[in-house]
Design a protein around this motif. Sequence first.
Motif, PDB file in Angstrom:
ATOM      1  N   CYS A   1     -11.303 -15.527  10.006  1.00  0.00           N
ATOM      2  CA  CYS A   1     -11.171 -14.782   8.715  1.00  0.00           C
ATOM      3  C   CYS A   1     -11.163 -13.311   8.950  1.00  0.00           C
ATOM      4  O   CYS A   1     -10.903 -12.593   7.963  1.00  0.00           O
TER       5      CYS A   1
ATOM      6  N   THR B   1     -13.643 -11.330   8.968  1.00  0.00           N
ATOM      7  CA  THR B   1     -14.631 -10.790   8.237  1.00  0.00           C
ATOM      8  C   THR B   1     -15.991 -11.188   8.594  1.00  0.00           C
ATOM      9  O   THR B   1     -16.897 -10.810   7.657  1.00  0.00           O
ATOM     10  N   SER B   2     -16.132 -12.064   9.522  1.00  0.00           N
ATOM     11  CA  SER B   2     -17.394 -12.611  10.083  1.00  0.00           C
ATOM     12  C   SER B   2     -17.775 -13.739   9.385  1.00  0.00           C
ATOM     13  O   SER B   2     -19.212 -14.118   9.552  1.00  0.00           O
ATOM     14  N   HIS B   3     -17.200 -14.438   8.598  1.00  0.00           N
ATOM     15  CA  HIS B   3     -17.883 -15.399   7.758  1.00  0.00           C
ATOM     16  C   HIS B   3     -17.400 -16.920   8.139  1.00  0.00           C
ATOM     17  O   HIS B   3     -18.232 -17.522   7.962  1.00  0.00           O
ATOM     18  N   CYS B   4     -16.490 -16.937   8.879  1.00  0.00           N
ATOM     19  CA  CYS B   4     -16.149 -18.427   9.184  1.00  0.00           C
ATOM     20  C   CYS B   4     -16.846 -18.911  10.514  1.00  0.00           C
ATOM     21  O   CYS B   4     -16.964 -20.063  10.761  1.00  0.00           O
TER      22      CYS B   4
ATOM     23  N   LYS C   1     -20.652 -13.814  16.743  1.00  0.00           N
ATOM     24  CA  LYS C   1     -19.374 -13.946  16.196  1.00  0.00           C
ATOM     25  C   LYS C   1     -18.573 -12.688  16.686  1.00  0.00           C
ATOM     26  O   LYS C   1     -18.926 -11.623  16.613  1.00  0.00           O
TER      27      LYS C   1
ATOM     28  N   THR D   1     -17.359  -9.514  15.308  1.00  0.00           N
ATOM     29  CA  THR D   1     -18.190  -8.387  14.847  1.00  0.00           C
ATOM     30  C   THR D   1     -18.531  -7.451  15.982  1.00  0.00           C
ATOM     31  O   THR D   1     -19.532  -6.501  15.663  1.00  0.00           O
TER      32      THR D   1
ATOM     33  N   GLY E   1     -23.463 -21.040   9.529  1.00  0.00           N
ATOM     34  CA  GLY E   1     -22.682 -19.731   9.469  1.00  0.00           C
ATOM     35  C   GLY E   1     -21.131 -20.175  10.211  1.00  0.00           C
ATOM     36  O   GLY E   1     -20.485 -19.045  10.454  1.00  0.00           O
TER      37      GLY E   1
ATOM     38  N   LEU F   1     -17.900 -22.307   9.289  1.00  0.00           N
ATOM     39  CA  LEU F   1     -17.243 -22.823   8.181  1.00  0.00           C
ATOM     40  C   LEU F   1     -16.189 -23.842   8.447  1.00  0.00           C
ATOM     41  O   LEU F   1     -15.328 -23.719   9.589  1.00  0.00           O
TER      42      LEU F   1
END
Length: 156
Positions: free
Chosen positions: A39, A41-44, A57, A60, A130, A132
């Motif tokens: 992603c 954006t560090s979300h997946c 992650k 990040t 955390g 996805l």
Amino acid sequence: MLVKVAINGEKHEAEVEPRLLLVHLIRENLRLTGTHIGCDTSHCGACTVLLDGRPVKSCTIFAVQAHGREITTVEGLEQDGKLHPLQEGFMAEHGLQCGYCTPGMLMTSVAFLQKNPRPTEDEIRRAISGNLCRCTGYVNIVKAIQHAAAKLQGGA
């Protein structure tokens, strides 16, 4: 800047820009492509690796922040031609479909099972929250982690 890291037990050096992300050092400079970029954006969690044994992650963290540290990627799970029990569990319990999230799920789960060798289903779900997955619905991922936990404890 010169960055020196140990990845999967092997020492590496690379001259990098200070702003280079760890995930790019791993994938582009060192050609270990098992760590995925999802992603940005560090979300997946697709880029999760172990940094000194802790899941992070890698999108990040700057590569320079990993200088002098130990990194484990998904390529480091298999040892001497033998899959890690989590890798076996993902195969046996059909814990993947497209496989894109799998490296991050595996790395998160390795660290989790080291801290909690006998987890409940709820604890597993919290641990992987955390990371996805857009394909599986998580049911078989949870079963795969339970499978590995049992195997690591000497069970079936």
